[in-house]
Design an enzyme around this catalytic site. Structure first.
Site, PDB file in Angstrom:
ATOM      1  N   GLU A 110       0.836  -1.205   0.000  1.00  0.00           N
ATOM      2  CA  GLU A 110       0.000   0.000   0.000  1.00  0.00           C
ATOM      3  C   GLU A 110       0.868   1.250   0.000  1.00  0.00           C
ATOM      4  O   GLU A 110       0.577   2.219  -0.714  1.00  0.00           O
ATOM      5  CB  GLU A 110      -0.926   0.013   1.230  1.00  0.00           C
ATOM      6  CG  GLU A 110      -1.885  -1.180   1.331  1.00  0.00           C
ATOM      7  CD  GLU A 110      -1.311  -2.319   2.161  1.00  0.00           C
ATOM      8  OE1 GLU A 110      -0.089  -2.594   2.022  1.00  0.00           O
ATOM      9  OE2 GLU A 110      -2.056  -2.928   2.937  1.00  0.00           O
ATOM     10  N   ARG A 140      17.751 -20.646 -12.760  1.00  0.00           N
ATOM     11  CA  ARG A 140      18.433 -20.397 -14.022  1.00  0.00           C
ATOM     12  C   ARG A 140      17.434 -19.959 -15.080  1.00  0.00           C
ATOM     13  O   ARG A 140      17.159 -20.643 -16.030  1.00  0.00           O
ATOM     14  CB  ARG A 140      19.177 -21.666 -14.474  1.00  0.00           C
ATOM     15  CG  ARG A 140      20.553 -21.823 -13.817  1.00  0.00           C
ATOM     16  CD  ARG A 140      21.038 -23.262 -13.894  1.00  0.00           C
ATOM     17  NE  ARG A 140      20.621 -24.008 -12.705  1.00  0.00           N
ATOM     18  CZ  ARG A 140      20.705 -25.331 -12.595  1.00  0.00           C
ATOM     19  NH1 ARG A 140      21.139 -26.054 -13.588  1.00  0.00           N
ATOM     20  NH2 ARG A 140      20.307 -25.924 -11.484  1.00  0.00           N
ATOM     21  N   LEU A 165      20.544 -25.820  -7.017  1.00  0.00           N
ATOM     22  CA  LEU A 165      19.210 -25.373  -6.602  1.00  0.00           C
ATOM     23  C   LEU A 165      19.029 -23.877  -6.826  1.00  0.00           C
ATOM     24  O   LEU A 165      18.345 -23.208  -6.071  1.00  0.00           O
ATOM     25  CB  LEU A 165      18.951 -25.699  -5.122  1.00  0.00           C
ATOM     26  CG  LEU A 165      18.988 -27.181  -4.751  1.00  0.00           C
ATOM     27  CD1 LEU A 165      18.670 -27.343  -3.272  1.00  0.00           C
ATOM     28  CD2 LEU A 165      17.999 -27.998  -5.568  1.00  0.00           C
ATOM     29  N   GLY A 197      15.239 -36.353  -2.344  1.00  0.00           N
ATOM     30  CA  GLY A 197      14.681 -37.438  -3.142  1.00  0.00           C
ATOM     31  C   GLY A 197      13.549 -38.151  -2.443  1.00  0.00           C
ATOM     32  O   GLY A 197      12.856 -37.590  -1.609  1.00  0.00           O
ATOM     33  N   ARG A 207      11.026 -22.286  -8.021  1.00  0.00           N
ATOM     34  CA  ARG A 207      12.112 -21.949  -7.084  1.00  0.00           C
ATOM     35  C   ARG A 207      12.153 -20.449  -6.816  1.00  0.00           C
ATOM     36  O   ARG A 207      12.329 -20.015  -5.678  1.00  0.00           O
ATOM     37  CB  ARG A 207      13.468 -22.372  -7.672  1.00  0.00           C
ATOM     38  CG  ARG A 207      13.726 -23.847  -7.609  1.00  0.00           C
ATOM     39  CD  ARG A 207      15.113 -24.151  -8.188  1.00  0.00           C
ATOM     40  NE  ARG A 207      15.353 -25.586  -8.201  1.00  0.00           N
ATOM     41  CZ  ARG A 207      16.358 -26.174  -8.829  1.00  0.00           C
ATOM     42  NH1 ARG A 207      17.242 -25.434  -9.491  1.00  0.00           N
ATOM     43  NH2 ARG A 207      16.513 -27.480  -8.789  1.00  0.00           N
ATOM     44  N   SER A 258      18.203 -40.531 -13.616  1.00  0.00           N
ATOM     45  CA  SER A 258      16.926 -39.817 -13.677  1.00  0.00           C
ATOM     46  C   SER A 258      17.007 -38.618 -14.622  1.00  0.00           C
ATOM     47  O   SER A 258      16.041 -37.887 -14.774  1.00  0.00           O
ATOM     48  CB  SER A 258      16.517 -39.342 -12.281  1.00  0.00           C
ATOM     49  OG  SER A 258      17.454 -38.380 -11.804  1.00  0.00           O
ATOM     50  N   CYS A 310      -2.275  -3.064   7.277  1.00  0.00           N
ATOM     51  CA  CYS A 310      -1.801  -3.358   8.632  1.00  0.00           C
ATOM     52  C   CYS A 310      -2.205  -2.266   9.609  1.00  0.00           C
ATOM     53  O   CYS A 310      -2.295  -1.091   9.274  1.00  0.00           O
ATOM     54  CB  CYS A 310      -0.286  -3.534   8.638  1.00  0.00           C
ATOM     55  SG  CYS A 310       0.617  -1.996   8.338  1.00  0.00           S
TER      56      CYS A 310
END
Lengths: 317, 317
Positions: free
Chosen positions: A47, A203, A200, A250, A180, A164, A70
């Protein structure tokens, strides 16, 4: 309000522990005179950003916000419920009330007491979805946990050898990077950490700076530079400054979170291929009868990503 | 042509070894004057049924058919390529040529030689999809094989105990019965036969009479009353009077068919639930590298069935 939600959604992953609010100010003639979203780090609020952008055009205007303004003063800035009437805003349209006990309706009360007309509920569903991380943290005292898996038709995550790469294609992998970017923290298990030493990071062009904090689930690994170590899934309750946590694997890590019912959303990137003998998605998650499996997950639709397909499931609580 | 395809599709599962053709005759003023589909057992052909329905209204009319009219005389009836000009049909619109070597273009040649205008190709995709069983049999000298599985999100077919009733809901199960009604034969493995003694019949109002023939895959079981026994998947090449074969399970049977690349279509009834530790859909199907798994299956869209979802995959050959 749709534009306010869009602005808030773009800020998801940057504002924790504050909510990713979006705000749009519309003048009496229908022109948008100000836009804002919660700034990175949580301040200034959406705001305040939109009011500053609108300048003198706030007088008599309508302010659309995805969350109740708020009502609690902070050393980091004045309350929005004070700023809004001071700027001459005539009307506030908010999607939802803020469950933060310091506000929780008091923001609306203060606005009304100062002569501002207040409407609540427009775009509620979209706003709740976009701020699900913040809302989950307030409701359950822990981050919202999203579990991400790349699976074959038959639910395998890898060949028996562990291979994998890659079950899913580029479009699906780019979508993971977008997810991500909208997370505050990403978590993997020790097996994934040691086998893949994953970066992680994000990209995607223009979003490289949005790579979130990294966490590792392990009872045995000590401090690891650049990583926060959690010993068990329930340790996520300690993460007071994380709204959205993305669990990337995993299988053992996913199983541990599911077994403790600590998953709120599942993203399945489903590739149109069969693996057959291979590694299953999960181990024992506490299920002993099919009847007990029903009604826990709601399919929230999906989307094509190249030849793959995204399936989204949310925990029904 | 869409109506002709619909009529042919309704006859799927009843006409083998003949194709399930649909036919519509439209008078010069645009009125539909005759409809037909291949009769149960394969005779009379769709064109003959539609011509008989239209009576004298065939003169100068257009005949839409999903397959080239036959050019081969049979003790069971005259050729359609002879009947059509005799009835005064001015124009034939056909979706595809009949690959049966006894016709294979000769039907169109005969029509044209008798002054009938012929157009080929309208509605080709829909016609091929509906007659895929017949077309597969002619192309590969075996029935089209559809594999049906009810799976969890994580690709399990049962709990470790074997409990699998019910992963999917009523709408999905009703859809399976509809698929049965459109199959010429249903096959299960010995495990499913002995564990469930399945009836494999069609339990849908009005379709009870369409329960197909039942087959059992087993090397060791001798003749079983009411069942045809196949020793190995490749024995389906013996089934000269089966266009559409539905393989219903279990995992060992599905694996055997997949390992020999004898599956043309997969129907996944996906329930929005997680099983975790449990029985996988398939064992080793011959895959040793993820790269080899790509490009074999094409997602053909899906549909919601209550809380479940049907996913359709077709083998790309």
């Amino acid at each position: 309000m749709a534009e306010a939600v869009r602005l808030g959604e773009a800020a998801r992953g940057l504002t924790a522990p504050n909510p990713n609010v979006g705000c749009v100010i519309v003048a009496a003639d229908g022109t948008i005179v100000g836009r804002g979203a919660t700034a990175p780090g949580g301040r200034p609020h959406a705001e305040a950003v939109a009011l500053a952008a609108a300048g003198a055009a706030t007088r008599g205007a309508t302010l659309y916000t995805t969350l109740e303004p708020c009502a609690h003063a902070s050393p980091r800035g004045p309350t929005c419920a004070g700023l809004i009437p001071a700027a001459g805003i005539a009307r506030v349209v908010a999607a939802i009330e803020d469950p933060d006990p310091r506000t929780a309706g008091r923001g609306f009360d203060r606005l009304r007491a100062q002569g501002v007309e207040v409407t609540v509920g427009e775009g509620e569903g979209a706003a709740r979805a976009s701020m699900a991380g913040y809302l989950t943290r307030l409701a359950l005292s822990r981050p919202r946990v999203t579990l991400k898996l790349a699976l074959s038709i038959d639910g395998k995550i890898a060949l028996p050898s562990g291979e994998s790469k890659w079950i899913t294609g580029e479009d699906a992998r780019a979508h993971v990077h977008l997810e991500r970017a909208h997370s505050d923290m990403i978590l993997v298990g020790r097996g994934t950490y040691e086998a893949d030493t994953p970066r992680l990071d994000v990209r995607l062009p223009g979003l490289e700076e949005r790579s979130p904090r990294r966490a590792l689930l392990s009872r045995t690994l000590g401090p690891v530079a650049g990583w926060e170590v959690l010993e068990k899934p329930s340790d996520i309750a300690r993460l007071h400054d994380v709204n959205d946590l993305l669990v990337e694997g995993g299988a053992a890590t996913a199983t541990a979170f599911l077994a403790e019912d600590l998953v709120d959303r599942i993203l399945i990137y489903r590739a149109p291929l069969l693996i057959g003998e291979g590694k299953s998605s999960f181990g024992y998650i506490g299920l002993d009868a099919i009847a007990d499996a029903h009604g826990r997950w709601r399919a929230q639709g999906g989307a094509g990503l190249g030849v793959d397909r995204l399936e989204v499931y949310e925990r029904a609580r």
